[in-house]
Design an enzyme around this catalytic site. Structure first.
Site, PDB file in Angstrom:
ATOM      1  N   SER A 114       0.802  -1.225   0.000  1.00 62.64           N
ATOM      2  CA  SER A 114       0.000   0.000   0.000  1.00 62.64           C
ATOM      3  C   SER A 114       0.835   1.276   0.000  1.00 62.64           C
ATOM      4  O   SER A 114       1.893   1.350   0.619  1.00 62.64           O
ATOM      5  CB  SER A 114      -0.931   0.014   1.211  1.00 62.64           C
ATOM      6  OG  SER A 114      -1.695   1.197   1.231  1.00 62.64           O
ATOM      7  N   SER A 123      -1.048   4.126   0.723  1.00 63.39           N
ATOM      8  CA  SER A 123      -2.075   5.007   1.287  1.00 63.39           C
ATOM      9  C   SER A 123      -1.537   5.947   2.361  1.00 63.39           C
ATOM     10  O   SER A 123      -1.942   7.112   2.444  1.00 63.39           O
ATOM     11  CB  SER A 123      -3.228   4.172   1.847  1.00 63.39           C
ATOM     12  OG  SER A 123      -3.937   3.545   0.811  1.00 63.39           O
ATOM     13  N   THR A 178      -9.975  -2.129   2.277  1.00 63.95           N
ATOM     14  CA  THR A 178      -9.536  -2.726   1.025  1.00 63.95           C
ATOM     15  C   THR A 178      -9.739  -4.239   1.055  1.00 63.95           C
ATOM     16  O   THR A 178     -10.352  -4.777   1.990  1.00 63.95           O
ATOM     17  CB  THR A 178      -8.070  -2.337   0.728  1.00 63.95           C
ATOM     18  OG1 THR A 178      -7.722  -2.745  -0.601  1.00 63.95           O
ATOM     19  CG2 THR A 178      -7.106  -2.967   1.729  1.00 63.95           C
ATOM     20  N   LYS A 217     -14.423  -5.134   1.608  1.00 64.32           N
ATOM     21  CA  LYS A 217     -15.288  -4.044   1.155  1.00 64.32           C
ATOM     22  C   LYS A 217     -16.776  -4.390   1.256  1.00 64.32           C
ATOM     23  O   LYS A 217     -17.616  -3.496   1.403  1.00 64.32           O
ATOM     24  CB  LYS A 217     -14.923  -3.637  -0.273  1.00 64.32           C
ATOM     25  CG  LYS A 217     -13.543  -2.984  -0.384  1.00 64.32           C
ATOM     26  CD  LYS A 217     -13.260  -2.481  -1.785  1.00 64.32           C
ATOM     27  CE  LYS A 217     -11.888  -1.821  -1.852  1.00 64.32           C
ATOM     28  NZ  LYS A 217     -11.620  -1.218  -3.175  1.00 64.32           N
ATOM     29  N   ASP A 262     -14.206   4.969  -4.043  1.00 63.07           N
ATOM     30  CA  ASP A 262     -13.623   4.318  -5.210  1.00 63.07           C
ATOM     31  C   ASP A 262     -14.369   4.717  -6.482  1.00 63.07           C
ATOM     32  O   ASP A 262     -13.774   4.829  -7.555  1.00 63.07           O
ATOM     33  CB  ASP A 262     -13.679   2.791  -5.070  1.00 63.07           C
ATOM     34  CG  ASP A 262     -12.585   2.244  -4.173  1.00 63.07           C
ATOM     35  OD1 ASP A 262     -11.567   2.936  -3.979  1.00 63.07           O
ATOM     36  OD2 ASP A 262     -12.751   1.120  -3.657  1.00 63.07           O
ATOM     37  N   TYR A 316      -2.201  -0.659  -8.665  1.00 62.87           N
ATOM     38  CA  TYR A 316      -1.269   0.470  -8.711  1.00 62.87           C
ATOM     39  C   TYR A 316       0.153   0.085  -8.333  1.00 62.87           C
ATOM     40  O   TYR A 316       1.076   0.901  -8.471  1.00 62.87           O
ATOM     41  CB  TYR A 316      -1.766   1.608  -7.800  1.00 62.87           C
ATOM     42  CG  TYR A 316      -1.924   1.203  -6.354  1.00 62.87           C
ATOM     43  CD1 TYR A 316      -0.854   1.241  -5.475  1.00 62.87           C
ATOM     44  CD2 TYR A 316      -3.156   0.778  -5.865  1.00 62.87           C
ATOM     45  CE1 TYR A 316      -0.996   0.857  -4.149  1.00 62.87           C
ATOM     46  CE2 TYR A 316      -3.321   0.392  -4.551  1.00 62.87           C
ATOM     47  CZ  TYR A 316      -2.225   0.440  -3.698  1.00 62.87           C
ATOM     48  OH  TYR A 316      -2.372   0.047  -2.383  1.00 62.87           O
TER      49      TYR A 316
END
Length: 396
Positions: free
Chosen positions: A14, A16, A53, A57, A93, A194
């Site tokens: 991640s 984030s 995540t 979800k 999202d 990503y």
């Protein structure tokens, strides 16, 4: 200081925490939880909100007291925040995905879209594509009516493919859920992953000239929308592009290619020292792995063996992020190395005049004329690289 966190199963990939630090002054943690730990953690007073995540979800839906319009219609939550003693679930999202499509000029209106996967991200993608006017949305699963064994029925008329599965995500770099080359009329390929920056599916699409993108811009845009909910304030949309640039500058590798003896190791060490980054010399990694020098590898095991070992070491190095890598001069002789370099890297061609190259300990360079070797490789050096460095000064 306010505390927020990302909840998921495995979070080692991640970005984030880095991104949220660009949008607000609050603590942001990573919480790898089991399903049994979810409700207790979300209801605790320690945190004021969460991002959610894979694989939770959908799991968190019944924990929420209220759901936003988007999360209710999608049936998945990626952001939780607390207001007036209530736990509210939202789906940012959706905003991030729409932003990514617009940013990359991929318009689903009137087009047939293939969505890979059936999880919470897939449901969000389906809803967004529907709202954006897609003419048909086909969900591909492992065992449903439309699956990976009968993809051929969609080869002729699919316009856009969206990968909403984790296939190809770090640490399983280099994998793809399907071959985009089988589809005849693609005008867009989108991967929500990503990390790596460009998955194999995206790189395959780029090679064929198909508009494509990875999930970083979606990640940053949804984080901006989440941060607005956390902080109860608006953030200028221009901040998204600034954050994307900042993340890429931190996580993309700097990869040096060029002729043997061009100074890639010297410059790589200097760049790594300047930018406080880890440095990897690929030839050194091969020597460590094989337990013998490169001339000895060529002598006793041959060039094919060396090239295979080189690709394996390159694959391991390029899974990492934010490092500097100096490659051997022949890295461009294997086409498969291109996608490995490009998945997380900015590639720089180190140019140096042939008469200034250091040939010591370089078996290929000593085996035949340099001009001949350079002629074979120069087109690849140029087409693989994003930038070049003219390194004709003398080392000191």
């Amino acid at each position: 200081m306010s505390k927020f966190a990302l909840i998921g199963g495995h979070l080692g990939h991640s970005y984030s925490k880095m991104i949220h630090a660009m949008f607000g002054d609050y603590q942001y943690d990573y919480l790898e939880l089991t399903e049994e730990e979810l409700e207790k953690t979300i209801r605790s007073e320690e945190y004021e909100g969460f991002n959610v995540t894979i694989p939770y979800k959908k799991t968190v839906l019944p924990i929420c007291d209220e759901l936003s319009k988007e999360s209710r219609s999608i049936g998945a939550v990626n952001t939780i925040y607390k207001r007036g003693g209530k736990i509210i679930g939202a789906n940012t999202d959706y905003y991030g995905f729409c932003y990514m499509l617009k940013r990359n000029k991929i318009d689903p209106e009137g087009k047939k879209c293939l969505v890979l996967g059936t999880g919470g991200a897939s449901v969000m993608v389906q809803k967004a594509l529907q709202d954006l006017g897609a003419s048909a949305i086909v969900v591909i699963s492992r065992s449903g009516e439309n699956n990976y064994k009968n993809l051929s029925r969609h080869y002729e008329d699919t316009d856009i493919i969206v990968n909403a599965t984790p296939v190809g995500m770090y640490p399983d770099n280099g994998k793809a859920p399907l071959s985009v080359g089988e589809f005849r009329n693609l005008c867009g390929v989108v991967d929500l992953i990503y990390n790596p920056n460009k998955t194999k599916m995206v790189l395959d699409a780029m090679e064929r000239g198909i508009p494509s993108c990875g999930g970083l811009s979606m990640l940053v845009a949804q984080a901006k929308a989440s941060s607005e909910l956390f902080q109860e304030k608006e953030i200028d949309e221009e901040e998204i592009e600034s954050a994307i640039y900042e993340v890429r500058s931190k996580v993309l590798n700097t990869v040096l290619i060029g002729m043997p003896g061009a100074g890639k190791t010297y410059l790589g060490e200097k760049i790594a020292e300047r930018d406080h980054r880890k440095f990897i010399d690929l030839d050194d990694e091969i020597v460590k792995k094989e337990g013998m020098s490169i001339p000895e590898i060529f002598k006793w095991k041959g060039e094919d063996y060396f090239r295979n070992a080189e690709t394996e070491c390159l694959r391991n190095a390029c899974k990492q992020t934010g490092i500097v890598i100096a490659c051997g001069g022949g890295i461009v002789t294997r086409k498969c190395n291109y996608s490995i370099l490009k998945q997380n890297g900015r590639v720089i061609w180190v140019k140096r005049s042939l008469d200034k190259l250091d040939l010591d300990g370089r078996p290929i360079s000593q085996s035949r004329p340099l001009e001949e070797i350079f002629e074979e490789r120069k087109d690849a050096y140029e087409s693989w690289s994003d930038y070049f460095i003219d390194n004709n000064q003398d080392f000191k």
